[in-house]
Design a protein around this motif. Structure first.
Motif, PDB file in Angstrom:
ATOM      1  N   LEU A   1      35.646  56.150   3.601  1.00 37.26           N
ATOM      2  CA  LEU A   1      34.352  57.015   3.878  1.00 37.26           C
ATOM      3  C   LEU A   1      34.385  57.846   5.181  1.00 37.26           C
ATOM      4  O   LEU A   1      35.240  57.404   6.075  1.00 37.26           O
ATOM      5  CB  LEU A   1      33.220  55.764   4.283  1.00 37.26           C
ATOM      6  CG  LEU A   1      32.787  55.037   2.920  1.00 37.26           C
ATOM      7  CD1 LEU A   1      31.605  54.291   3.230  1.00 37.26           C
ATOM      8  CD2 LEU A   1      32.395  55.906   1.647  1.00 37.26           C
ATOM      9  N   THR A   2      33.732  58.913   5.028  1.00 32.97           N
ATOM     10  CA  THR A   2      33.915  59.916   6.046  1.00 32.97           C
ATOM     11  C   THR A   2      33.382  59.241   7.356  1.00 32.97           C
ATOM     12  O   THR A   2      31.898  59.085   7.180  1.00 32.97           O
ATOM     13  CB  THR A   2      33.013  61.262   5.773  1.00 32.97           C
ATOM     14  OG1 THR A   2      33.648  61.780   4.485  1.00 32.97           O
ATOM     15  CG2 THR A   2      33.168  62.325   6.885  1.00 32.97           C
ATOM     16  N   GLY A   3      33.753  59.407   8.480  1.00 34.31           N
ATOM     17  CA  GLY A   3      33.204  58.953   9.780  1.00 34.31           C
ATOM     18  C   GLY A   3      33.488  57.579  10.032  1.00 34.31           C
ATOM     19  O   GLY A   3      33.046  57.086  11.214  1.00 34.31           O
ATOM     20  N   CYS A   4      34.036  56.720   9.327  1.00 30.14           N
ATOM     21  CA  CYS A   4      34.260  55.296   9.670  1.00 30.14           C
ATOM     22  C   CYS A   4      35.753  54.616   8.640  1.00 30.14           C
ATOM     23  O   CYS A   4      36.107  55.388   7.962  1.00 30.14           O
ATOM     24  CB  CYS A   4      33.147  54.503   9.290  1.00 30.14           C
ATOM     25  SG  CYS A   4      32.786  54.362   7.562  1.00 30.14           S
ATOM     26  N   LEU A   5      35.914  53.635   9.547  1.00 25.14           N
ATOM     27  CA  LEU A   5      37.478  53.203   8.838  1.00 25.14           C
ATOM     28  C   LEU A   5      36.983  52.082   7.960  1.00 25.14           C
ATOM     29  O   LEU A   5      37.194  50.706   8.139  1.00 25.14           O
ATOM     30  CB  LEU A   5      38.054  52.492  10.185  1.00 25.14           C
ATOM     31  CG  LEU A   5      38.778  53.427  10.920  1.00 25.14           C
ATOM     32  CD1 LEU A   5      39.339  52.568  12.149  1.00 25.14           C
ATOM     33  CD2 LEU A   5      39.780  54.498  10.523  1.00 25.14           C
ATOM     34  N   LEU A   6      36.426  52.553   6.830  1.00 26.78           N
ATOM     35  CA  LEU A   6      35.943  51.615   5.763  1.00 26.78           C
ATOM     36  C   LEU A   6      36.297  52.307   4.499  1.00 26.78           C
ATOM     37  O   LEU A   6      36.069  53.500   4.037  1.00 26.78           O
ATOM     38  CB  LEU A   6      34.452  51.447   5.459  1.00 26.78           C
ATOM     39  CG  LEU A   6      33.888  50.359   6.677  1.00 26.78           C
ATOM     40  CD1 LEU A   6      32.267  50.481   6.667  1.00 26.78           C
ATOM     41  CD2 LEU A   6      34.440  49.043   6.642  1.00 26.78           C
ATOM     42  N   TRP A   7      36.903  51.365   3.470  1.00 27.12           N
ATOM     43  CA  TRP A   7      37.175  52.057   2.086  1.00 27.12           C
ATOM     44  C   TRP A   7      36.339  51.336   1.363  1.00 27.12           C
ATOM     45  O   TRP A   7      36.145  50.071   1.054  1.00 27.12           O
ATOM     46  CB  TRP A   7      38.661  51.628   1.678  1.00 27.12           C
ATOM     47  CG  TRP A   7      39.897  52.392   2.619  1.00 27.12           C
ATOM     48  CD1 TRP A   7      40.590  53.374   2.080  1.00 27.12           C
ATOM     49  CD2 TRP A   7      40.173  52.448   4.035  1.00 27.12           C
ATOM     50  NE1 TRP A   7      41.246  53.937   3.001  1.00 27.12           N
ATOM     51  CE2 TRP A   7      41.311  53.255   4.455  1.00 27.12           C
ATOM     52  CE3 TRP A   7      39.747  51.412   4.867  1.00 27.12           C
ATOM     53  CZ2 TRP A   7      41.841  53.430   5.212  1.00 27.12           C
ATOM     54  CZ3 TRP A   7      40.393  51.881   6.033  1.00 27.12           C
ATOM     55  CH2 TRP A   7      41.353  52.818   6.479  1.00 27.12           C
ATOM     56  N   LEU A   8      35.972  52.069   0.100  1.00 30.65           N
ATOM     57  CA  LEU A   8      35.010  51.631  -0.840  1.00 30.65           C
ATOM     58  C   LEU A   8      35.582  52.046  -2.382  1.00 30.65           C
ATOM     59  O   LEU A   8      36.270  53.192  -2.394  1.00 30.65           O
ATOM     60  CB  LEU A   8      33.713  52.265  -0.948  1.00 30.65           C
ATOM     61  CG  LEU A   8      32.814  51.716   0.201  1.00 30.65           C
ATOM     62  CD1 LEU A   8      31.597  52.387   0.169  1.00 30.65           C
ATOM     63  CD2 LEU A   8      32.772  50.266   0.417  1.00 30.65           C
TER      64      LEU A   8
END
Length: 408
Positions: free
Chosen positions: A265-272
């Motif tokens: 995701l744009t702007g954070c270190l999270l993957w979906l």
């Protein structure tokens, strides 16, 4: 969204060292969740604001067609291809579900929203059965009511995608009313008393992933039976869930979710994930004549396929979490006024002249107040008021239908 790249990368290095040191096997001699994994999973609170759009289909397997009676199977499969949108921000949540024209039933659009105080539901079709008409009317229908007047255990939103991806969203009214944040399903289970049974590394589809096994006891508040959860986390993608299995206390597989095609995701270190496949091995009720089919099967009875078409991390304005019906002739059941005591409110149709809307609403509220002012000894009169309300509405529908017919 606040990111901590240095801390996060350091956590990945630590986890990798732990994984290599465990020689790709589960270890149960020290069953606790390593802090680097917990640190990565805590970051799911940073997943908002977020809006996700996905398509969803449910297909019956040969086991499902054999074991589940046709009526139940048809209900389970629903309307074929479903397009779903779900967005949330600062305790607010919105959902829209759309069926397609090739559905066995008329195409429908259903919306539900919660703005922190009021629930809204809207449909493009109105069922006038209570007026003596069993047909679907193509006029839109909106219902509004206060959260405080709803049942705490009531649930309205569908979180199929997020549940498959191991992300906990609040579904019950009692969870929505306080300020809430999205969270990792694994951490949510531990917060509810779940216990880590084993942690280690394992090979899954040619990749080395972290396997965390969690068990839960029976939850007294809702009677949920004991469950075992097997989380398979990808350390290269922020410990996103790539597989999630649930089993009953006897160890029988109930569901299996596989997630692929991850996007950061744009702007954070999270993957979906953009793709999820959910296999269902259980069915709540599958009657066959006088017999009842087993609750669980050795093979999946149906497969749910979810495909994300869009992620949106831009914050929605507050009014996007509120629904309105401004279509002339559309139906409204408004129970959002402070004096309302339940989900039933003032019922009216939107006038052709928008300037008359306040007048129509005021008249209906006056009628409601008159009904409330009657004491217990006047209950028959209350019933008469309600009957009169229904008769007036039924007469209105009939007159409009006759006028429409005569004009053809």
């Amino acid at each position: 969204m606040i990111a901590f790249p240095f801390v996060y990368r350091l956590a990945l290095v630590v986890v990798a060292c732990i994984a290599l040191g465990e020689d790709s096997r589960l270890y149960a001699q020290n069953p606790h969740l390593p802090e680097p994994i917990r640190l990565a999973l805590v970051r799911y609170i940073d997943i908002e604001p977020l809006a996700v759009t996905w398509t969803q289909t449910t297909e019956a397997t040969s086991t499902g067609r054999e074991k589940i009676v046709p009526d139940e199977l048809s209900r389970m499969l629903g309307d074929g291809l479903l397009i779903q949108h779900l967005a949330f921000r600062d305790g607010r949540i919105y959902e829209r579900r759309e069926t397609q024209s090739n559905s066995p039933r008329p195409p429908r659009t259903a919306e539900i929203a919660f703005d922190g105080n009021v629930f809204y539901t809207a449909n493009n079709l109105f069922y006038a059965g209570f007026c003596g008409n069993s047909e679907l009317n193509d006029r839109p229908y909106l219902h509004k009511w206060l959260a405080k007047n709803d049942q705490p255990e009531a649930s309205y939103f569908h979180d199929d995608y997020f549940r498959a991806a191991g992300i906990r969203l609040p579904m019950r009214v009692t969870d929505l009313v306080p300020t809430w944040r999205p969270q990792s399903e694994l951490l949510a289970l531990l917060a509810e008393g779940g216990r880590v049974e084993a942690v280690g590394t394992i090979q899954l589809d040619g990749r080395e992933v972290i396997h965390v096994q969690v068990t839960t006891g029976k939850l007294p508040e809702n009677g949920t039976p004991p469950r075992r959860y097997d989380f398979f986390l990808d350390p290269e993608r922020g410990h996103a869930v790539c597989r999630l299995e649930t089993r009953d206390e006897a160890g029988r597989l109930l569901t299996r979710s596989d997630c692929t095609e991850y996007e950061q995701l744009t702007g954070c270190l999270l993957w979906l994930p953009r793709q999820c496949q959910v296999e269902e091995y259980t069915f709540a009720s599958a009657p066959n004549g006088e017999k009842t089919m087993p609750n669980t099967f050795t093979a999946p009875s149906c497969v749910k396929k979810i495909r994300v078409t869009a992620f949106d991390v831009q914050p929605w304005p507050n009014d996007r979490f509120q629904l309105k019906n401004t279509t002339p002739g559309g139906y409204v059941n408004d129970a959002s006024f402070p004096e309302m005591r339940d989900k039933g409110g003032v019922f009216y149709q939107v006038p052709a002249n928008p300037e008359l809307l306040d007048e129509v609403t005021a008249e209906r509220r006056a009628f409601y107040h008159a009904w409330l002012s009657l004491d217990k000894r006047a209950r028959p009169l209350r019933v008469a008021f309600l009957v009169l309300n229904g008769v007036v509405l039924a007469a209105y529908v009939i007159v409009r239908r006759r006028r429409k017919t005569s004009s053809i």
